[in-house]
Design a protein around this motif. Structure first.
Motif, short mmCIF file in Angstrom:
data_model
loop_
_atom_site.label_atom_id
_atom_site.label_comp_id
_atom_site.label_asym_id
_atom_site.label_seq_id
_atom_site.Cartn_x
_atom_site.Cartn_y
_atom_site.Cartn_z
N LEU A 280 0.82 -1.21 0.00
CA LEU A 280 0.00 0.00 0.00
C LEU A 280 0.86 1.26 0.00
CD1 LEU A 280 -2.69 -1.20 2.57
CD2 LEU A 280 -3.05 -0.85 0.12
N ALA A 286 -3.36 4.44 -3.99
CA ALA A 286 -4.20 3.32 -3.57
C ALA A 286 -5.62 3.68 -3.96
CB ALA A 286 -4.09 3.09 -2.06
N TYR A 288 -9.72 2.91 -4.51
CA TYR A 288 -10.80 2.12 -3.90
C TYR A 288 -12.14 2.77 -4.28
CZ TYR A 288 -12.71 -1.00 -0.30
OH TYR A 288 -13.37 -1.99 0.37
N ALA A 302 -4.87 1.90 4.14
CA ALA A 302 -3.98 2.53 3.17
C ALA A 302 -3.48 3.88 3.68
CB ALA A 302 -4.70 2.69 1.83
N CYS A 305 -0.70 3.52 6.03
CA CYS A 305 0.55 3.15 5.36
C CYS A 305 1.13 4.31 4.55
CB CYS A 305 0.33 1.95 4.46
SG CYS A 305 -0.09 0.42 5.33
N ALA A 307 -0.24 6.03 2.10
CA ALA A 307 -0.54 5.98 0.67
C ALA A 307 -1.50 7.10 0.31
CB ALA A 307 -1.17 4.64 0.30
N VAL A 309 -4.73 8.21 -1.33
CA VAL A 309 -5.90 7.38 -1.59
C VAL A 309 -6.88 8.10 -2.51
CG1 VAL A 309 -7.92 6.28 -0.52
CG2 VAL A 309 -5.69 6.17 0.62
#
Length: 381
Positions: A280, A286, A288, A302, A305, A307, A309
């Motif tokens: 991630l 990332a 979604y 995420a 981590c 990332a 998004v």
């Protein structure tokens, strides 16, 4: 933790699947926080699949952990045992309350019951579920709303949908946001990123990450189509890595078949838990683009981590992402435009990554456990 006499609570963890998944992350995180609170907070008994007994004995060392019958590893037998064996177990351990963490609960038990209803999408997004699954979870949700002393939900959006669609009693619903395991989901080191890249065979190629179940509600086919539009024509197009369980969305194969030959779609299946931060946190984005979530744990993980998004503003997702994520629509053209804009704007991706990490710190399993314990006390009282 809320003060007062320690309630005697039985948590039914037999619904946790072998691959952990969303319900596994929830139960693991909740029990871990309750275990950290110690026996002064509550007298806890956990019933789990036999394969999980050792795990939960470590997670909650002060709890009594009991293995369910071996047959309960199979869903029909587990549901039957839930109605007969679980009430008997609650009586045997002297439980003042039974908590059922996944939609269903026994209809007759000699103590109050609380149930976690994770989302209302079986009602709001019925077209994304097969007929039998939709019917089962709709029935289970209605029964739990009627039978449970209190219902716990992971977001205000889910609470509001249950009230709007099912005329649920708002005074009996408690909102307990999920947390994130900061040991398991953290900004990865360069070595963690490199290890994942090597395992996936990515070399130096950048990639867009998706992690989650491959079910229609997750909108993976439109992500594939949108990504392909966003990266076609780039000199060094990033790959798309769709990780997680196999699921039951046949349209994914059709979308992959239409991807131009010079673009790479990787479908590695389940990744090792230890590889998730590198996967991630090492992604350019990332993504979604879900049709709707009861909470959106993959988005929070995420963010934890670090990332950047990209997700949709559907149902609970803005409660999780706030202003720390980028939003897009659910159709390929919208996903393509918004993903391309992110890929072209490295400073924005860095701002989102930093903001997401900061926001993720606000969601803790300790806070979730506090709400659960308060709900249990209200149900007992």
């Amino acid at each position: 933790m809320t003060s007062g006499p320690s309630p005697r609570v039985l948590v039914d963890a037999t619904s946790v699947p072998a691959d952990r998944g969303g319900v596994g992350r929830y139960v693991d995180g909740l029990l871990g926080a309750l275990g950290a609170a110690g026996p002064a907070a509550l007298a806890l008994t956990v019933v789990a699949q036999r394969t999980d007994v050792e795990r939960y004995s470590r997670v909650v060392p002060d709890a009594r952990v009991i293995g369910a019958p071996a047959a309960a590893a199979h869903r029909p037998a587990r549901l039957a045992w839930e109605q007969t064996g679980l009430p008997l177990l609650a009586q045997q351990v002297g439980a003042q309350l039974l908590h059922s963490p996944f939609y269903t609960c026994p209809l007759r038990v000699g103590c109050p019951v609380t149930v976690t209803v994770h989302d209302a999408t079986f009602f709001t997004e019925p077209e994304h579920y097969d007929k039998s699954r939709r019917a089962f979870f709709r029935s289970a949700t209605k029964t739990s709303l009627r039978r449970a002393a209190r219902v716990i939900v992971p977001s205000k959006a889910t609470r509001d949908e249950l009230i709007r669609l099912l005329d649920a009693d708002p005074t009996r619903i408690d909102v307990a946001y999920h947390g994130v395991d900061r040991a398991a989901f953290h900004p990865p080191s360069d070595a963690e990123k490199a290890r994942v890249r090597a395992r996936l065979g990515l070399g130096d190629q950048g990639y867009v990450a998706f992690l989650g179940a491959k079910e229609p509600r997750k909108n993976v086919p439109n992500l594939i189509r949108g990504w392909a539009r966003a990266v076609t024509g780039r000199i060094d197009p990033p790959a798309l890595v769709v990780a997680g369980g196999s699921g039951h969305d046949d349209e994914i194969d059709l979308a992959v078949a239409d991807v131009p030959d010079h673009l790479r779609v990787l479908r590695p299946g389940y990744l090792r838990y230890a590889d998730l931060p590198g996967f991630l946190g090492g992604a350019l984005v990332a993504a979604y683009p879900s049709h709707g979530e009861g909470f959106g744990l993959p988005v929070l993980e995420a963010m934890a981590c670090r990332a950047p998004v990209l997700t949709t503003p559907r149902l609970s997702l803005p409660e999780v992402g706030g202003e720390a994520v980028a939003y897009t629509g659910e159709e390929p053209a919208q996903i393509a435009a918004d993903l391309a804009a992110l890929l072209d704007d490295a400073p924005r991706r860095e701002r989102l990554a930093a903001a997401g990490l900061s926001r993720a710190a606000e969601f803790t399993w300790a806070s979730s456990a506090d709400v659960h314990l308060a709900s249990w006390r209200r149900a007992i009282g």
